[in-house]
Design a protein around this motif. Sequence first.
Motif, PDB file in Angstrom:
ATOM      1  N   ALA A  96       0.843  -1.192   0.000  1.00 30.28           N
ATOM      2  CA  ALA A  96       0.000   0.000   0.000  1.00 30.28           C
ATOM      3  C   ALA A  96       0.885   1.250   0.000  1.00 30.28           C
ATOM      4  CB  ALA A  96      -0.913   0.002   1.217  1.00 30.28           C
ATOM      5  N   GLY A  97       0.490   2.215  -0.819  1.00 33.63           N
ATOM      6  CA  GLY A  97       1.280   3.428  -0.961  1.00 33.63           C
ATOM      7  C   GLY A  97       2.290   3.359  -2.080  1.00 33.63           C
ATOM      8  N   SER A 133     -12.631   7.020  -8.038  1.00 29.47           N
ATOM      9  CA  SER A 133     -11.815   6.308  -7.053  1.00 29.47           C
ATOM     10  C   SER A 133     -10.326   6.331  -7.364  1.00 29.47           C
ATOM     11  CB  SER A 133     -12.286   4.851  -6.955  1.00 29.47           C
ATOM     12  OG  SER A 133     -12.193   4.213  -8.219  1.00 29.47           O
ATOM     13  N   ARG A 158      -4.557   9.700  -8.702  1.00 36.61           N
ATOM     14  CA  ARG A 158      -3.578   8.658  -8.361  1.00 36.61           C
ATOM     15  C   ARG A 158      -3.117   7.886  -9.600  1.00 36.61           C
ATOM     16  NH1 ARG A 158      -5.032   4.424  -5.344  1.00 36.61           N
ATOM     17  NH2 ARG A 158      -7.227   4.444  -6.004  1.00 36.61           N
ATOM     18  N   SER A 187       0.198   5.679  -5.182  1.00 37.73           N
ATOM     19  CA  SER A 187      -0.562   5.725  -3.926  1.00 37.73           C
ATOM     20  C   SER A 187      -1.587   4.588  -3.883  1.00 37.73           C
ATOM     21  CB  SER A 187      -1.270   7.076  -3.776  1.00 37.73           C
ATOM     22  OG  SER A 187      -0.350   8.136  -3.787  1.00 37.73           O
ATOM     23  N   LYS A 220      -3.829   1.427  -3.020  1.00 38.62           N
ATOM     24  CA  LYS A 220      -4.556   1.022  -1.825  1.00 38.62           C
ATOM     25  C   LYS A 220      -4.968  -0.438  -1.952  1.00 38.62           C
ATOM     26  CE  LYS A 220      -6.664   5.631  -1.709  1.00 38.62           C
ATOM     27  NZ  LYS A 220      -7.945   6.385  -1.716  1.00 38.62           N
ATOM     28  N   PRO A 221      -5.192  -1.107  -0.845  1.00 40.47           N
ATOM     29  CA  PRO A 221      -5.641  -2.512  -0.923  1.00 40.47           C
ATOM     30  C   PRO A 221      -6.901  -2.681  -1.777  1.00 40.47           C
ATOM     31  CG  PRO A 221      -4.935  -2.012   1.297  1.00 40.47           C
ATOM     32  CD  PRO A 221      -4.905  -0.709   0.537  1.00 40.47           C
ATOM     33  N   GLU A 222      -7.756  -1.684  -1.785  1.00 39.00           N
ATOM     34  CA  GLU A 222      -8.981  -1.781  -2.586  1.00 39.00           C
ATOM     35  C   GLU A 222      -8.736  -1.654  -4.083  1.00 39.00           C
ATOM     36  OE1 GLU A 222      -8.421   0.201   0.061  1.00 39.00           O
ATOM     37  OE2 GLU A 222      -9.389   2.167  -0.177  1.00 39.00           O
ATOM     38  N   ASP A 223      -7.508  -1.366  -4.462  1.00 37.31           N
ATOM     39  CA  ASP A 223      -7.154  -1.369  -5.895  1.00 37.31           C
ATOM     40  C   ASP A 223      -6.836  -2.780  -6.386  1.00 37.31           C
ATOM     41  OD1 ASP A 223      -5.375   1.685  -5.307  1.00 37.31           O
ATOM     42  OD2 ASP A 223      -7.324   1.467  -6.298  1.00 37.31           O
ATOM     43  N   SER A 226      -1.674  -4.586   2.511  1.00 44.69           N
ATOM     44  CA  SER A 226      -1.781  -3.514   3.517  1.00 44.69           C
ATOM     45  C   SER A 226      -0.648  -3.575   4.520  1.00 44.69           C
ATOM     46  CB  SER A 226      -3.117  -3.649   4.249  1.00 44.69           C
ATOM     47  OG  SER A 226      -3.226  -4.926   4.838  1.00 44.69           O
TER      48      SER A 226
END
Length: 125
Positions: free
Chosen positions: A14-15, A63, A67, A85, A87-90, A125
């Motif tokens: 993440a990130g 969303s 980014r 950037s 995210k786990p939801e990506d 994450s």
Amino acid sequence: QVQLVESGGGLVQAGGSLTLSCAASGSTFSSYTMGWFRQAPGKERAFVAAITWSRIRTYYADSVKGRFTISRNNAKNTGTLQMSSLKPEDTAVYYCAADPSGSGSPSSSYEYSYWGQGTQVTVSS
């Protein structure tokens, strides 16, 4: 006929950042709208980003706005999705797609006639 092949997927924290590539065969790809979609487990395929053949217009899902960056090189018949950037939801399988008409909604998967096989992106994450 256009064939699309994605590459560049993988595991990232993440990130972090990742760049996906889409290689197209067929001389007409440069005149098509190109899009990226993603599908997470148990979810429907969702729009991520699109770019017109002229590269004048780009479109992004809310969303990923700010980014992700979509681009294309018509001379090389390639497209790119730069993701930062993350995210786990990506986490999802990401698909490259081509729309020959370019006249419909760029965010609708129904407008796209050609699809790649997908590449997995996993964000931990």
